[in-house]
Design an enzyme around this catalytic site. Structure first.
Site, PDB file in Angstrom:
ATOM      1  CB  ILE A 666      -1.267   0.106   1.118  1.00  0.00           C
ATOM      2  CG1 ILE A 666      -0.509  -0.010   2.807  1.00  0.00           C
ATOM      3  CG2 ILE A 666      -1.920  -0.946   1.381  1.00  0.00           C
ATOM      4  CD1 ILE A 666      -1.050   0.295   3.728  1.00  0.00           C
ATOM      5  N   GLY A 669       7.976   4.133   0.772  1.00  0.00           N
ATOM      6  CA  GLY A 669       8.986   4.895   1.454  1.00  0.00           C
ATOM      7  C   GLY A 669      10.464   5.212   1.467  1.00  0.00           C
ATOM      8  CG  ASP A 801      10.272  14.175   7.360  1.00  0.00           C
ATOM      9  OD1 ASP A 801       9.544  15.040   7.314  1.00  0.00           O
ATOM     10  OD2 ASP A 801       9.554  13.752   6.414  1.00  0.00           O
TER      11      ASP A 801
END
Length: 980
Positions: A666, A669, A801
């Protein structure tokens, strides 16, 4: 019974009564210790039964060994305050629990502490309302600032507490109320702090009754009307803070009576008239009146103020000169008189004492030269005098001041060179010299200014070669040299400026070929080399760039325009180069075919070759994928796995391993793939598969997924994420169920978030409409998650982040902070350390990265401010409409000039009914994205402000269709100036 016997009996009774009392008080204190048992503190080490209670840390007793004071502030306490026990201490006069992380509500048991004279519950995380407390009639000092308490404050209780000396209630989202008249009856008050607690209406004339006041703070409220003349009766005032309200009218003449006043701030109001009433305030240390409608001249008496160190008057309509002796007496630090109509010279002696840090005089009509005295002002960090009529040469020493962050002299009439002194400017990040008459060669010593991020020398008379040493500026992001007389070739070394995103050297006398090294710049976004004498071919390396602007016009370029640049987006980028040719751009001559076979034959062979290659590669790739998937599934099952669980598990490792296959993928990264796993019991999980490497950085498993920097074994990202998530427990932080590791692979098993990320909901093709109430709840929940990371863990955790794609949404659209691969736990040596690792995502990265490459909790706050701007505007952090090198923070800042422009920021899909509620959140976003980290709020404060910004519908407030009371528009830029 004899008299002696009776006396002896009384003594025994008193003795046993005393013992019984001490035993009771011991039990009370042990109950307190139990209530705070989860606190990370050593303060309770001495709280043991074998010790006398008077020897307990933080405890003070009277002569009868009864507890009179509990002092436990700044002790990292967590838990609910056990007032039912504490208020059983019969002699308790002081209860100080400030600056902790206490939560829960304040119970009505507080009223049983009838002997209290000092109560400090400030700077905590309470919830609910503060109870009626009229029984505390002995109270003299009450500190409830920044507690998290809300609702209606029981102002009536103050009528029975006439001995109050200190009342500190600021920074709480209390229910809005006019100025409470109960306060002006507290004639013994000397300290009144009511900033940012929803006070409205006007300042009452009876404020003059509080003649003992030395501190009066009413800032950041909704107060309107004029400052009453009775303020002049407060002759003991040391500090008067009225900033960020809606006050109008002139400063009252009577304010001149406040001759003990040292700190006065009435910034961000609508005050008008002159400053002459302040000429008698000779003890002023800091004066801030920025962003008002003040006019007239600055009184010459200001130049004689012996204590003045901070003067901020920007954003008014002031005229005339500055007092020539301004700042020459005390250790002057800061002046900002930008955005006025001031004239005359720059006062020469503001750095006479060698302490000045910022000289900000932008956008006035100042004339004359920069005084030579500032060349030796080694404490200067910011020197901004742009948009004036200054002239002469810049004193050489200014170029090399050691801690200077910014030199901004744009839009003046300066002449002369930039001297070699600039090699000493090690902290210089921004050099803005555009639109002057500066001349000479740019010194090669500029490479010594190693922190430079932005250089703007455009529209001057610089000549000579661009120094080859400029390639040594590794942090350089923007270089503007256009409209000068630079000659020679473009330095090949520019290709070493890996951070360069904006390069403009148009309209010079540059010759030679375009360096092919420019095509290797990884972040270059805008390239303008137009109107020079460049020759030769356009390097093919430029084809690898993703440029939003390319301008090579009006040079002497020849040869073929690279095919990848012959696209509609670059139409007009090559005009004025008669020697160029192209196969596709109709405005250029066709390129001649190469000698040898005919064009048709070459085309046919090329097409056949390409087609055959594609067919073969497709077949090979298909077989490779099949083999890879089978090898992957086989290797996973053959590996030896180590399972570490962090919650009770209802599944086994086999059920997870069997689901790591292509059809369940799905997401991808930088640190691995993410799979959706549907368990047999119906529960859904998300599994991140991280691939380990050997000591040489080679991948040991089947996949070629790119990863960040590694060390042998498990990746740094895996270690960071497991270390962080395994120790966190919060409803707004994604839950890590377990880790499953082997020599070659690492799996992290999370709860599955069916609604994807906030980025998906706002910006992708699958985005869904989010009502403002939902956006607000997402903002508040995400803020609470970050608050927990920063303040609720044993040591603060910096995420590094924060972005909308790392805020995941569950089935009810409740947010979870996710992706801790870049997280950094603050070191235990005080929490002041920061990391030099460059991390984050473009558009969310705090500006201090560009100057210091250091991150702190305040860097997370900046990134969260960007997320708030996304929620408010519906826009991405980077949009073409923002302009070159502009992000959403720049765009928002440029739209704060009027209420209409502020409202234009708000997403058009949000109903008019909520617009002003949305603006409240925008205001918080602006505070979070202040350029200076020290000016940003903590996440604890952000949560409190967001609670205060709760939409009317959520708060259960019924208002008319056209809105209720007037709300102050958001035009502020922070408590300091835009120059800061």
């Amino acid at each position: 019974m004899s008299t002696a016997s009776f006396s002896l009996l009384l003594c025994f009774l008193c003795f046993f009564s005393s013992l019984n009392s001490q035993s009771d008080e011991l039990q009370v204190l042990l109950n307190v210790k139990t209530a705070f048992q989860k606190s990370n503190t050593n303060v309770f080490n001495s709280w043991v039964s074998s010790n006398s209670i008077c020897n307990f840390a933080g405890i003070t007793c009277n002569s009868g060994n009864s507890v009179t004071e509990i002092e436990l502030s700044y002790q990292n306490l967590v838990g609910v305050v056990p007032l039912d026990s504490i208020c059983k201490l019969p002699s308790l006069e002081k209860l100080s629990l400030g600056f902790n992380s206490l939560s829960g509500s304040i119970s009505d048991d507080l009223n049983k502490c009838t002997n209290l004279r000092y109560l400090d519950l400030g700077n905590n995380l309470f919830s609910g309302h503060f109870p009626e407390f009229s029984s505390l009639s002995q109270l003299q000092h009450l500190f409830l600032n920044l507690t998290g308490l809300s609702g209606v404050f029981p102002w009536k209780s103050l009528e029975n507490i006439t001995g109050l000396v200190t009342l500190s209630l600021g920074d709480n989202p209390f229910y809005p109320t006019p100025f409470p008249l109960e306060i002006v009856k507290l004639t013994k008050l000397n300290w009144l702090y009511l900033s940012n607690c929803s006070i409205g209406g006007t300042i009452p004339q009876d404020i003059g009754n509080l003649s003992e006041l030395i501190n009066l703070e009413l800032s950041d409220n909704n107060m309107s009307g004029e400052i009453p003349s009775q303020i002049g009766l407060l002759k003991n005032l040391w500090q008067l803070e009225l900033y960020k309200n809606s006050l109008t009218g002139k400063l009252p003449v009577e304010i001149g009576n406040l001759t003990k006043l040292e700190k006065f701030d009435a910034s961000m109001n609508y005050l008008e008239g002159g400053l002459s009433e302040l000429r008698f305030l000779t003890n002023l240390v800091t004066l801030q009146l920025f962003e008002n409608e003040l006019s007239g001249e600055i009184p010459m008496e200001f130049g004689q103020f012996k204590k003045l160190v901070n003067l901020s008057l920007y954003g008014n309509k002031l005229t005339g000169p500055l007092p020539p002796q301004l700042g020459s007496w005390a250790n002057f630090i800061f002046i900002d008189v930008s955005e006025n109509y001031l004239t005359g010279p720059i006062p020469p002696d503001m750095c006479k004492q060698g302490t000045m840090e910022a000289l900000l005089m932008l956008q006035n009509n100042f004339t004359g030269e920069i005084p030579a005295s500032y060349a030796s002002c080694t404490t200067l960090k910011r020197f901004r005098v742009s948009k004036n009529s200054l002239s002469g040469t810049v004193p050489a020493g200014i170029w090399g001041l050691p801690i200077m962050n910014i030199i901004d002299i744009e839009f003046n009439q300066f002449e002369g060179p930039v001297t070699s002194d600039i090699r000493n400017a090690k902290a210089l990040g921004q050099l803005f010299l555009g639109y002057n008459r500066l001349s000479g060669e740019l010194p090669g010593e500029i490479s010594g200014a190693t922190s430079l991020v932005s250089i703007k020398l455009n529209d001057n008379q610089f000549s000579g070669k661009i120094p080859e040493t400029i390639g040594e500026l590794k942090h350089l992001s923007s270089l503007h040299l256009e409209n000068n007389m630079f000659s020679g070739s473009i330095p090949e070394s520019l290709g070493s400026c890996d951070s360069l995103s904006d390069l403009n050297i148009a309209h010079n006398l540059l010759s030679g070929e375009i360096p092919s090294s420019i095509g290797s710049l990884p972040t270059l976004n805008s390239l303008n080399l137009s109107e020079n004498q460049l020759s030769g071919q356009i390097p093919d390396t430029l084809s690898s760039l993703s440029l939003s602007l390319l301008d090579l016009t009006h040079n002497r370029l020849t040869g073929r325009i690279p095919q990848s640049l012959s696209i509609e987006a670059y139409n007009g980028s090559f005009a004025g180069n008669s020697g160029l040719c192209s196969q596709t751009v109709s405005t250029f001559q066709l390129c001649k075919p190469e000698a040898g076979m005919s064009k048709d034959v070459r085309t046919l062979i090329a097409c056949f070759g390409v087609g055959a290659a594609i067919l073969v590669l497709s077949l090979v790739y298909f077989l490779y994928l099949k083999k890879k998937e089978k090898d992957h599934e086989r290797s996973l099952k053959e590996e030896s796995w180590d399972v570490k669980s962090f919650h009770v598990l209802g599944f086994g490792e086999d059920e997870i391993l069997d689901s790591i296959k292509e059809e369940n993928l799905i997401g991808k990264g930088g640190s691995g793939n993410v799979y959706k796993v549907a368990l047999a019991n119906g529960k859904e999980l998300a599994v991140k598969h991280i691939l380990n490497t050997d000591s040489c950085g080679r991948n040991k498993s089947w996949s070629t997924t790119p990863m960040l920097a590694r060390r042998g074994g498990k990746s740094k990202e895996f270690d960071a994420e497991v270390h962080t998530l395994s120790s966190t427990r919060h409803v707004n932080v994604v839950k890590l169920y377990c880790s499953i590791t082997s020599e070659d692979s690492s799996l992290l098993v999370y709860e599955y978030m069916p609604n994807g990320s906030l980025w998906d909901r706002l910006h992708t093709s699958t985005k869904m409409e989010l009502e403002w109430e939902t956006r607000y709840e997402i903002a508040l929940g995400a803020a609470k998650g970050l608050e927990y990371l920063h303040h609720g863990c044993d040591r603060p955790i910096i995420h590094r982040d924060v972005k909308s794609s790392n805020i995941l949404l569950d089935e009810f659209l409740k947010p979870r902070i996710a992706d801790f691969g870049l997280a950094k736990i603050v070191q235990a040596n005080g929490g002041k350390d920061s990391t030099h690792v460059i991390a984050g995502t473009h558009g969310y990265i705090a500006p201090e990265y560009g100057y210091t490459y250091k991150v702190s909790e305040k860097s997370d706050v900046y990134s969260f401010g960007v997320v708030l701007m996304e929620l408010v505007s519906g826009k991405r952090p980077i949009e073409p409409e923002f302009g070159d090198n502009k992000d959403i923070v720049d765009w928002v800042s440029s739209n704060l000039k009027s209420k209409e422009r502020v409202l234009s920021i708000v997403d058009s899909r949000i109903p008019e009914f909520f617009k002003e509620d949305v603006v409240k959140v925008l205001r918080i976003a602006i505070l979070c994205t202040e350029r200076l980290p020290s000016l940003r709020p903590t996440m604890r404060s952000v949560v409190q402000m967001l609670r205060e910004a709760e939409p009317c519908k959520l708060a259960g407030i019924v208002i008319s269709k056209d809105g209720a009371s007037k709300k102050k528009e958001v035009t502020d830029k922070g408590k300091f100036s835009p120059g800061v």
